[in-house]
Design an enzyme around this catalytic site. Sequence first.
Site, PDB file in Angstrom:
ATOM      1  N   ASP A   9      59.735 101.426 -11.367  1.00 39.64           N
ATOM      2  CA  ASP A   9      61.126 101.817 -10.943  1.00 39.64           C
ATOM      3  C   ASP A   9      61.801 101.296 -12.194  1.00 39.64           C
ATOM      4  O   ASP A   9      61.415 100.527 -13.202  1.00 39.64           O
ATOM      5  CB  ASP A   9      61.596 101.178  -9.536  1.00 39.64           C
ATOM      6  CG  ASP A   9      63.027 101.401  -9.517  1.00 39.64           C
ATOM      7  OD1 ASP A   9      63.496 102.717  -9.171  1.00 39.64           O
ATOM      8  OD2 ASP A   9      63.554 100.228  -9.325  1.00 39.64           O
ATOM      9  N   LEU A  10      62.992 102.103 -12.231  1.00 38.66           N
ATOM     10  CA  LEU A  10      63.641 101.630 -13.416  1.00 38.66           C
ATOM     11  C   LEU A  10      65.004 100.780 -13.409  1.00 38.66           C
ATOM     12  O   LEU A  10      64.910  99.378 -13.663  1.00 38.66           O
ATOM     13  CB  LEU A  10      64.629 103.061 -14.106  1.00 38.66           C
ATOM     14  CG  LEU A  10      65.413 102.839 -15.393  1.00 38.66           C
ATOM     15  CD1 LEU A  10      64.697 102.541 -16.453  1.00 38.66           C
ATOM     16  CD2 LEU A  10      65.858 104.280 -15.552  1.00 38.66           C
ATOM     17  N   ASP A  11      65.956 101.146 -12.382  1.00 42.91           N
ATOM     18  CA  ASP A  11      67.194 100.388 -12.012  1.00 42.91           C
ATOM     19  C   ASP A  11      66.766  99.202 -11.390  1.00 42.91           C
ATOM     20  O   ASP A  11      66.173  99.197  -9.962  1.00 42.91           O
ATOM     21  CB  ASP A  11      68.315 101.140 -11.264  1.00 42.91           C
ATOM     22  CG  ASP A  11      69.301 100.336 -11.045  1.00 42.91           C
ATOM     23  OD1 ASP A  11      69.526  99.328 -11.355  1.00 42.91           O
ATOM     24  OD2 ASP A  11      70.043 100.759  -9.806  1.00 42.91           O
ATOM     25  N   THR A  17      71.033  98.278 -14.249  1.00 45.40           N
ATOM     26  CA  THR A  17      72.063  99.385 -14.221  1.00 45.40           C
ATOM     27  C   THR A  17      72.730  99.382 -12.938  1.00 45.40           C
ATOM     28  O   THR A  17      73.873 100.019 -13.084  1.00 45.40           O
ATOM     29  CB  THR A  17      71.419 100.918 -14.617  1.00 45.40           C
ATOM     30  OG1 THR A  17      70.313 100.795 -13.846  1.00 45.40           O
ATOM     31  CG2 THR A  17      71.089 100.922 -15.807  1.00 45.40           C
ATOM     32  N   LYS A  45      70.976 100.875  -3.702  1.00 48.18           N
ATOM     33  CA  LYS A  45      69.649 100.653  -4.626  1.00 48.18           C
ATOM     34  C   LYS A  45      68.666 101.498  -4.263  1.00 48.18           C
ATOM     35  O   LYS A  45      68.364 101.430  -2.983  1.00 48.18           O
ATOM     36  CB  LYS A  45      69.455  99.116  -4.525  1.00 48.18           C
ATOM     37  CG  LYS A  45      70.523  98.247  -5.195  1.00 48.18           C
ATOM     38  CD  LYS A  45      69.918  96.875  -5.509  1.00 48.18           C
ATOM     39  CE  LYS A  45      71.056  95.828  -6.477  1.00 48.18           C
ATOM     40  NZ  LYS A  45      70.834  94.601  -6.425  1.00 48.18           N
ATOM     41  N   GLY A  46      68.172 102.064  -5.263  1.00 48.68           N
ATOM     42  CA  GLY A  46      67.232 103.053  -4.955  1.00 48.68           C
ATOM     43  C   GLY A  46      67.381 104.364  -4.461  1.00 48.68           C
ATOM     44  O   GLY A  46      66.732 105.094  -4.175  1.00 48.68           O
ATOM     45  N   ARG A  49      71.781 109.985  -5.871  1.00 52.09           N
ATOM     46  CA  ARG A  49      73.289 110.002  -6.122  1.00 52.09           C
ATOM     47  C   ARG A  49      73.894 110.604  -4.871  1.00 52.09           C
ATOM     48  O   ARG A  49      75.122 110.061  -4.532  1.00 52.09           O
ATOM     49  CB  ARG A  49      73.458 110.872  -7.247  1.00 52.09           C
ATOM     50  CG  ARG A  49      74.875 110.751  -8.132  1.00 52.09           C
ATOM     51  CD  ARG A  49      74.912 111.740  -9.175  1.00 52.09           C
ATOM     52  NE  ARG A  49      73.817 111.366 -10.138  1.00 52.09           N
ATOM     53  CZ  ARG A  49      73.894 112.346 -11.183  1.00 52.09           C
ATOM     54  NH1 ARG A  49      74.384 113.316 -11.323  1.00 52.09           N
ATOM     55  NH2 ARG A  49      72.813 111.828 -12.161  1.00 52.09           N
ATOM     56  N   SER A 114      61.542 106.797 -11.156  1.00 58.59           N
ATOM     57  CA  SER A 114      62.906 106.439 -10.766  1.00 58.59           C
ATOM     58  C   SER A 114      63.730 107.686 -10.053  1.00 58.59           C
ATOM     59  O   SER A 114      63.402 108.842 -10.368  1.00 58.59           O
ATOM     60  CB  SER A 114      63.771 106.115 -12.109  1.00 58.59           C
ATOM     61  OG  SER A 114      64.945 106.351 -11.995  1.00 58.59           O
ATOM     62  N   ALA A 115      64.537 107.425  -9.166  1.00 57.31           N
ATOM     63  CA  ALA A 115      65.158 108.232  -8.432  1.00 57.31           C
ATOM     64  C   ALA A 115      66.750 108.850  -9.492  1.00 57.31           C
ATOM     65  O   ALA A 115      67.050 109.754  -9.077  1.00 57.31           O
ATOM     66  CB  ALA A 115      66.031 107.685  -7.349  1.00 57.31           C
ATOM     67  N   SER A 116      66.550 108.097 -10.620  1.00 59.48           N
ATOM     68  CA  SER A 116      67.906 108.281 -11.463  1.00 59.48           C
ATOM     69  C   SER A 116      67.631 109.625 -12.222  1.00 59.48           C
ATOM     70  O   SER A 116      66.459 109.861 -12.780  1.00 59.48           O
ATOM     71  CB  SER A 116      68.125 107.522 -12.386  1.00 59.48           C
ATOM     72  OG  SER A 116      69.250 107.677 -12.990  1.00 59.48           O
ATOM     73  N   ASN A 118      69.340 110.191 -14.956  1.00 58.29           N
ATOM     74  CA  ASN A 118      69.727 109.717 -16.195  1.00 58.29           C
ATOM     75  C   ASN A 118      68.675 108.904 -16.700  1.00 58.29           C
ATOM     76  O   ASN A 118      68.898 108.022 -17.896  1.00 58.29           O
ATOM     77  CB  ASN A 118      70.969 108.824 -15.980  1.00 58.29           C
ATOM     78  CG  ASN A 118      72.254 109.389 -15.798  1.00 58.29           C
ATOM     79  OD1 ASN A 118      72.592 110.677 -16.302  1.00 58.29           O
ATOM     80  ND2 ASN A 118      72.806 109.282 -14.588  1.00 58.29           N
ATOM     81  N   LYS A 145      63.400 108.681  -2.456  1.00 59.14           N
ATOM     82  CA  LYS A 145      62.732 107.422  -1.623  1.00 59.14           C
ATOM     83  C   LYS A 145      63.462 107.364  -0.336  1.00 59.14           C
ATOM     84  O   LYS A 145      64.712 107.450  -0.435  1.00 59.14           O
ATOM     85  CB  LYS A 145      62.973 106.523  -2.584  1.00 59.14           C
ATOM     86  CG  LYS A 145      61.886 106.611  -4.010  1.00 59.14           C
ATOM     87  CD  LYS A 145      62.583 105.422  -4.817  1.00 59.14           C
ATOM     88  CE  LYS A 145      61.930 105.601  -6.363  1.00 59.14           C
ATOM     89  NZ  LYS A 145      62.472 104.494  -7.365  1.00 59.14           N
ATOM     90  N   GLU A 169      58.854  97.686  -7.668  1.00 57.07           N
ATOM     91  CA  GLU A 169      60.205  98.201  -6.938  1.00 57.07           C
ATOM     92  C   GLU A 169      61.197  96.942  -6.432  1.00 57.07           C
ATOM     93  O   GLU A 169      60.479  95.971  -6.119  1.00 57.07           O
ATOM     94  CB  GLU A 169      59.911  98.941  -5.592  1.00 57.07           C
ATOM     95  CG  GLU A 169      59.865 100.533  -5.980  1.00 57.07           C
ATOM     96  CD  GLU A 169      61.298 100.953  -6.065  1.00 57.07           C
ATOM     97  OE1 GLU A 169      62.276 100.287  -5.863  1.00 57.07           O
ATOM     98  OE2 GLU A 169      61.516 102.362  -6.440  1.00 57.07           O
ATOM     99  N   ASP A 170      62.330  97.369  -6.718  1.00 60.69           N
ATOM    100  CA  ASP A 170      63.338  96.196  -6.370  1.00 60.69           C
ATOM    101  C   ASP A 170      64.232  96.664  -5.121  1.00 60.69           C
ATOM    102  O   ASP A 170      64.968  95.925  -4.633  1.00 60.69           O
ATOM    103  CB  ASP A 170      64.386  96.002  -7.492  1.00 60.69           C
ATOM    104  CG  ASP A 170      65.395  97.351  -7.629  1.00 60.69           C
ATOM    105  OD1 ASP A 170      64.946  98.588  -7.655  1.00 60.69           O
ATOM    106  OD2 ASP A 170      66.563  97.018  -7.516  1.00 60.69           O
TER     107      ASP A 170
HETATM  108  P1  B16 Z   1      71.625 108.644 -11.089  1.00 58.94           P
HETATM  109  P2  B16 Z   1      66.031 103.723  -9.510  1.00 58.94           P
HETATM  110  C1  B16 Z   1      68.279 104.886  -8.843  1.00 58.94           C
HETATM  111  O1  B16 Z   1      67.672 104.311  -9.737  1.00 58.94           O
HETATM  112  C2  B16 Z   1      69.467 103.725  -8.395  1.00 58.94           C
HETATM  113  O2  B16 Z   1      68.837 102.336  -7.800  1.00 58.94           O
HETATM  114  C3  B16 Z   1      70.285 104.160  -7.532  1.00 58.94           C
HETATM  115  O3  B16 Z   1      71.407 103.141  -7.172  1.00 58.94           O
HETATM  116  C4  B16 Z   1      70.861 105.472  -8.123  1.00 58.94           C
HETATM  117  O4  B16 Z   1      71.907 105.865  -7.050  1.00 58.94           O
HETATM  118  C5  B16 Z   1      70.041 106.464  -8.206  1.00 58.94           C
HETATM  119  O5  B16 Z   1      68.782 105.992  -9.307  1.00 58.94           O
HETATM  120  C6  B16 Z   1      70.324 107.890  -8.987  1.00 58.94           C
HETATM  121  O6  B16 Z   1      70.956 107.586 -10.075  1.00 58.94           O
HETATM  122  O7  B16 Z   1      72.767 109.028 -10.185  1.00 58.94           O
HETATM  123  O8  B16 Z   1      71.567 108.215 -12.425  1.00 58.94           O
HETATM  124  O9  B16 Z   1      70.679 109.938 -10.785  1.00 58.94           O
HETATM  125  O10 B16 Z   1      66.113 102.327  -8.889  1.00 58.94           O
HETATM  126  O11 B16 Z   1      65.385 104.679  -8.531  1.00 58.94           O
HETATM  127  O12 B16 Z   1      65.375 103.692 -10.913  1.00 58.94           O
HETATM  128 MG    MG Z   2      65.502 100.311  -8.412  1.00 59.60          MG
END
Ligand code: B16
Ligand code: MG
Length: 215
Positions: A9-11, A17, A45-46, A49, A114-116, A118, A145, A169-170
Site C-alpha cells: 500500500d502507499l499511504d 500522506t 485511510k485506504g 476519494r 494503492s487506492a490513490s 496520485n 478496497k 497495509e495500514d
Molecule cells: P487520491 P492508499 C489512499 O491511499 C488513502 O489512504 C486514502 O486516504 C485516499 O482517500 C485514497 O488513497 C485516494 O487518494 O485522492 O490521491 O486518489 O492507502 O490506498 O495508498
Molecule cells: Mg494506506
Amino acid sequence: MEIRGCIFDLDGVIVDTAKYHYLAWKRLANTLSFDFSEVHNEQLKGVSRMRSLDIILQLGNVELSEEEKLRLAAEKNQWYLEYILQMDESEILPGVTDFLEELRRKDVRIALGSASKNAQTILEKINLSSSFDVIVDGNMVEKAKPDPEVFIIGAELMRLEPHQCIVFEDAQAGVAAALNAGMYCVGIGEEDVLGNAHIVIPGFQESIFLRLRIS
Ligand code: B16
Ligand code: MG
C-alpha cells in the site's frame, strides 16, 4: 508459504500522506462551514476519494448533487497536489528503502497496490518509481478496497498466484482487501486496529524477513 511477491500500500506504508489528505479535506470542510478533526480523518485511510468525500459530507450533515461533489473532490485534489508536489525522499518512512533493496536482492517481485490516483506522482517525487516492478493505483481499479481487485491485478501483473504474495497495509479496508484476495497480510501499525491481519508490525525492520520466512 512460498513468498515470491510483495504488494505495498502507499499511504501509511511507504509514506505518510494521510497528513496532507487531512489538511486538504479540513480546508474543504471549512469552506462548507464545519470542522473536520484528525480523529475523523482515521475513517478515510485506504478509502477512495469519492467515498472519503461522502463520509465528510455526512459528518457535516451536508447534501449535494453528484455534479457538485465532483467539483469539490477536484478542488480538494488540487490542494492535496500542492502538498505532495513538495515531497521528496526524506518523507519515505523508516526502513522502507532498505526493505525494498533487500527484497530486490532476494529476487522477490515488488508491486504497489494503492487506492490513490496520485500514486505515480508521489512515487516520482520520492524517487521510488524504479523500485517497483508493477504499479497498480486508483486509476486502474473499478472497485475500491475492501474489494480485492487492486491486489488481484497486482499479483496478475507480477505473474504470481495470490498465495505467493504478501500485502503490507495500514488500513482496515486494505487488510480486508488483502484477505479477500487470498493473500498473506502484514498490518503496519497497531494491533488493536489491524488485528485481522496475519501479523501486525509497527514498521519495517530487518528481523521481519525471519518472521515472514522470505529466504
Ligand atoms: P487520491 P492508499 C489512499 O491511499 C488513502 O489512504 C486514502 O486516504 C485516499 O482517500 C485514497 O488513497 C485516494 O487518494 O485522492 O490521491 O486518489 O492507502 O490506498 O495508498
Ligand atoms: Mg494506506
